[in-house]
Design an enzyme around this catalytic site. Structure first.
Site, PDB file in Angstrom:
ATOM      1  CE1 TYR A  33       4.300   0.428   3.919  1.00 16.28           C
ATOM      2  CE2 TYR A  33       3.618  -0.262   1.459  1.00 16.28           C
ATOM      3  CZ  TYR A  33       3.788  -0.464   2.909  1.00 16.28           C
ATOM      4  OH  TYR A  33       3.525  -1.782   3.146  1.00 16.28           O
ATOM      5  CE  LYS A 150       7.613  -0.842   3.314  1.00 17.81           C
ATOM      6  NZ  LYS A 150       7.146  -2.223   3.592  1.00 17.81           N
ATOM      7  CD  GLU A 182       6.624 -10.837   0.557  1.00 17.43           C
ATOM      8  OE1 GLU A 182       7.703 -10.084   0.908  1.00 17.43           O
ATOM      9  OE2 GLU A 182       6.063 -10.319  -0.781  1.00 17.43           O
ATOM     10  CG  LEU A 206       9.431  -5.530   1.105  1.00 15.94           C
ATOM     11  CD1 LEU A 206       9.330  -4.302  -0.172  1.00 15.94           C
ATOM     12  CD2 LEU A 206       8.792  -5.160   2.244  1.00 15.94           C
TER      13      LEU A 206
END
Length: 286
Positions: A33, A150, A182, A206
């Site tokens: 996504y 992702k 993260e 990411l």
């Protein structure tokens, strides 16, 4: 107003949109996504999101069902028909369905599923939370190893956000082997002196589109940037901390695991980067 959404080449009322119960995105989280922000009715960093989408699909050997030009047109049409001035466009591509459940990938000719919808978010750029700053907790990072893709595998990040909510905080940072990877849905940074410190790109995190833009603007503004691992204890001793994401842009962090940073108010670096980011990305929006 009922939203118009996009499903497999059709613009539909959200109540009429359907996806097969055998879709691998539903059964296997076999999908990727992107989320693109909309400011002033225009798309923020569309090029970056389209490029990362292609990378995610390639890494999973998944077909891209739409050209970049057509994808841009779909984004613009959804913004137009849903009258979005400030908000988000969510895009999801899955490996589709061959009519049953199986661990094995379907035939490569099986059509992918592509879905896009908008979220109207008035005041997105002028979010009061950015002036207040976020409080975070740290949690163990137990996600799969390919966080650079992702994917729609968002259960643990969702659990992390709920852990933070239960603790009376806004979000969580994920920690692996003592080092911050993260946030649950954002990249993480600390500031020591005049130096911005954030984890280097790898399969551990990411490859944030907002991250890339913010670091570029920071360097252009003659700010010192160091890409390296940092511990959660180092973060608690930082002068400032912040996160970046497509939906929150640059968000100051004022508390980590109950330890107050900078007197409990945003410092000077994060608000300045947020200001630069919004100014520059608005000029470049399409």
């Amino acid at each position: 107003m009922m939203r118009t959404v996009y499903v497999n080449g059709e613009y539909l009322a959200e109540t009429e949109a359907k996806v097969s119960i055998f879709d691998r995105g539903f059964l296997m989280a076999d999908g990727v996504y992107e989320v693109t922000s909309v400011l002033d009715g225009k798309l923020i960093d569309f090029e970056g999101h389209a490029k990362r989408l292609s990378r995610s699909l390639n890494e999973l050997d998944m077909a891209n069902p739409i050209s970049k030009a057509d994808l841009l047109e779909v984004h613009r049409e959804l913004v137009r028909v849903n009258e979005i001035e400030e908000g988000l466009i969510y895009l999801q591509v899955t490996r589709g369905s061959d009519g049953d459940r199986d661990f094995a990938f379907p035939d490569p000719e099986t059509p992918s599923t592509i879905v896009l919808f908008t979220q109207n978010k008035p005041g997105l750029a002028d979010n009061p939370a950015a002036k207040k700053g976020a409080k975070i907790i740290s949690i163990e990072d137990i996600r799969w190893g390919r966080r650079d893709i992702k994917t729609v595998q968002l259960l643990y990040p969702s659990m992390g956000k709920m852990m933070a909510k239960k603790a009376g905080c806004d979000d969580a940072w994920l920690v692996e082997d003592g080092f911050v990877t993260e946030g649950t849905s954002n990249n993480a940074y600390i500031v020591k002196g005049n130096k911005i410190i954030t984890r280097a790109l790898s399969t551990d995190i990411l490859h944030g589109i907002t991250r890339a833009a913010v670091l570029r603007f920071a360097r252009e503004a003659q700010m010192d940037v160091e890409e390296r691992n940092f511990t959660i204890d180092e973060a608690k001793e930082a002068d400032e901390a912040f996160t970046t994401s497509a939906s929150a842009f640059v968000m100051p962090v004022v508390e980590i695991d109950g330890v107050t940073l900078g007197g409990g108010v945003p410092g000077r670096v994060a608000p300045r980067l947020r200001e630069i980011y919004l100014e520059e990305m608005r000029k470049a929006a399409v």
